[in-house]
Structure formats: structure tokens, C-alpha cells
Motif scaffolding. Structure first.
Motif, PDB file in Angstrom:
ATOM      1  N   ASP A 152      27.161 -19.361 -34.574  1.00  0.00           N
ATOM      2  CA  ASP A 152      26.349 -18.556 -33.675  1.00  0.00           C
ATOM      3  C   ASP A 152      26.867 -17.131 -33.846  1.00  0.00           C
ATOM      4  OD1 ASP A 152      25.290 -17.107 -31.587  1.00  0.00           O
ATOM      5  OD2 ASP A 152      25.626 -18.658 -30.080  1.00  0.00           O
ATOM      6  N   GLN A 155      28.524 -15.386 -31.094  1.00  0.00           N
ATOM      7  CA  GLN A 155      29.733 -15.959 -30.509  1.00  0.00           C
ATOM      8  C   GLN A 155      30.665 -16.475 -31.602  1.00  0.00           C
ATOM      9  OE1 GLN A 155      28.763 -18.869 -27.510  1.00  0.00           O
ATOM     10  NE2 GLN A 155      27.723 -17.408 -26.202  1.00  0.00           N
ATOM     11  N   VAL A 157      33.932 -17.279 -33.633  1.00  0.00           N
ATOM     12  CA  VAL A 157      35.313 -17.616 -33.293  1.00  0.00           C
ATOM     13  C   VAL A 157      36.174 -17.405 -34.533  1.00  0.00           C
ATOM     14  CG1 VAL A 157      36.893 -19.438 -32.551  1.00  0.00           C
ATOM     15  CG2 VAL A 157      34.604 -19.286 -31.548  1.00  0.00           C
ATOM     16  N   SER A 179      33.901 -13.115 -30.627  1.00  0.00           N
ATOM     17  CA  SER A 179      33.990 -13.298 -29.179  1.00  0.00           C
ATOM     18  C   SER A 179      35.264 -14.007 -28.738  1.00  0.00           C
ATOM     19  CB  SER A 179      32.776 -14.095 -28.678  1.00  0.00           C
ATOM     20  OG  SER A 179      32.758 -15.389 -29.243  1.00  0.00           O
ATOM     21  N   ASP A 180      35.895 -14.752 -29.659  1.00  0.00           N
ATOM     22  CA  ASP A 180      37.093 -15.497 -29.283  1.00  0.00           C
ATOM     23  C   ASP A 180      38.006 -15.595 -30.496  1.00  0.00           C
ATOM     24  OD1 ASP A 180      38.866 -16.935 -27.744  1.00  0.00           O
ATOM     25  OD2 ASP A 180      37.834 -18.844 -27.995  1.00  0.00           O
TER      26      ASP A 180
END
Length: 269
Positions: A152, A155, A157, A179-180
Motif C-alpha cells: 500500500d 502505508q 513499512v 509510515s512505519d
């Protein structure tokens, strides 16, 4: 060389025996030394490498082996066509610190490409393997096929090194709007991508081919890619350069889509 079930089973046995040697040294206690490049080394590194070398000489007699500790001692074989890359204890800093994120790594290189590999975390009893056709996780007698996920893009990672995080990595993560970020030691970072738990792993700065060969083989077989910082596929067996068997940095991706995002980024710079 035929990468068949018997060959991979033999590599698995080598990795498990090396893992037992590492755990034995950890239980007995050890001293930490420094190599010429200031990186740490212990008796566990040397013991595991000796075990692996003995296995590989039986499994594939005559096939050259480039192993980390032998290389540090100046033992650099000629490599042409196919050869093994061995990191007997990746994550020595984690090992010395008492953490469990260290691994045994054995990679088979054919014409510059990581074609098969075993990555074993002995303290966790986690085993990962790859042939040219597939990558899998081994849990006892059960084997689970690995496949990277489609990201995604809103988002993403990332996996980042616990010991080698730098400003260039931070800038890339910001540019790709990650995002992470997950921190983990050793070559286990490759397995998070292969298992579909993360999308990219950037590593700027110098690393060695034995650090990445097994993880690269596993990631490629699961559908991922490993590119250099210029966006070209990472190659192995670079004995013709001034710093042989070294990478000047790389970015690992769980999928072509994630790799494309990076290529678009560097093309816009």
C-alpha cells in the motif's frame, strides 16, 4: 551444480550444526576481539565458520568458498562461475550484546546471482531457505512458501538496521513517505520482506557480499528485488574492483511495485 532437495537439506544441516557451535560458545562465555576494520569477532564466528567449511567441502568439493573470517585472514579463493558466500555469524554486535538477532548465512552464487541460500537464526530456531524456484520457512518438518506482499503505497513499512541507521536512510524513508519503520538486527531484515511483513530495507554505506547473499537469494525467490543505490540489480563476485566482494549500499524490496517507487524517486532527483 544441481540445487535439488538433497543439496538444500545438506545446507540446512550445515547451518544447524554451525548454530549449535555458536550457542555452545555463548553458553561457555567468550571474549570479543576487533578485526582490522574495527568490527567485532568472537570464537563463535570462527567455530561456526569451521563447521560450515567442513560441510561445504563434503557437499560441493572443489567449489570455492568466500567466508568472512577466512577473507579477513587473507584467504581469498578464485571465483569463476559458481561459489559460496558464507557469513558464519551475522549480527555479531547483537550476539555480543546478548540479543538473539544473529544468523548463520550460506549463499550459492552462480554467474553473479544468488541462486540458493540458507539463513538460520539459532537462538530463535528460525530457518529460511531458497532455491531458484521458491523460498520457504522451515518449522520442524513443515515448510511454508514465502511471498512478498504488494505494498500500500500510502502505508509503506520499512526495515532499518538497529546498528547502522544513518541520515541517508532517514532521508529516503521521508522521501518515500514511509509510515512505519521496524528495527531488527542481522540479515533477519531480509526475511521480514520475504514474509510479507515489510516493504523495503535500505542500507547505505559499505557492506560485504556474505552479509547479503543468503537473504538476497531468499528475497528474490519470494518475488522481491535487491538494487544498488543507483537502481541496478546487485551483483556478486566483484573481485575485479578495488574493494572486492563489497557493496557500496543497497535497497531491498519485497515487490517490483515497491522497487518502482524507489526508481521513480532517484530519477526525479
Amino acid at each position: 551444480m544441481s540445487v535439488d532437495a538433497a543439496f538444500l537439506d545438506a545446507l540446512e544441516a550445515a547451518a544447524r550444526d554451525a548454530g549449535r557451535a555458536i550457542i555452545s560458545v555463548r553458553k561457555a562465555g567468550f571474549e570479543t576481539e576487533r578485526k582490522s576494520d574495527a568490527s567485532p569477532v568472537t570464537e563463535a564466528d570462527r567455530a561456526a565458520e569451521a563447521v560450515i567449511m567442513e560441510h561445504l567441502h563434503r557437499i560441493a568439493p572443489g567449489v570455492p568458498v568466500v567466508a568472512e573470517e577466512a577473507f579477513a585472514a587473507g584467504q581469498i579463493p578464485e571465483t569463476d562461475g559458481e561459489f559460496f558466500l558464507v557469513d558464519p555469524l551475522d549480527g555479531t554486535r547483537e550476539f555480543v550484546a546478548g540479543r538473539d538477532e544473529f544468523t548463520v548465512n550460506i549463499g550459492l552464487i552462480v554467474k553473479g546471482v544468488p541462486t540458493a541460500g540458507l539463513l538460520y537464526a539459532p537462538a530463535k530456531d528460525l530457518m529460511y531457505a531458497a532455491s531458484p524456484q521458491a523460498a520457504w520457512f522451515i518449522d520442524g518438518t513443515h515448510r511454508r512458501i514465502l511471498a512478498g506482499r504488494q505494498p500500500d503505497m500510502a502505508q509503506l513499512v520499512a526495515v532499518a538496521s538497529r546498528s547502522h541507521r544513518d541520515q541517508a536512510t532517514n532521508e529516503l524513508l521521508e522521501a518515500l513517505k514511509v509510515s512505519d519503520t521496524v528495527g531488527v538486527g542481522s540479515s533477519l531484515k531480509f526475511t521480514l520482506l520475504a514474509e510479507g511483513r515489510a516493504d523495503l530495507y535500505p542500507r547505505y554505506g559499505r557492506t560485504m557480499e556474505w552479509d547479503t547473499a543468503a537473504g538476497d537469494a531468499i528475497l528474490r525467490a519470494s518475488g522481491g528485488q535487491v538494487l544498488d543505490i543507483h537502481g541496478n540489480p546487485v551483483r556478486y563476485g566483484k573481485a575485479d574492483i578495488d574493494d572486492p566482494f563489497a557493496h557500496a549500499g543497497f535497497i531491498a524490496f519485497a515487490s517490483e511495485k515497491a522497487a518502482h517507487a524507489y526508481l521513480s524517486h532517484i530519477n526525479l532527483r
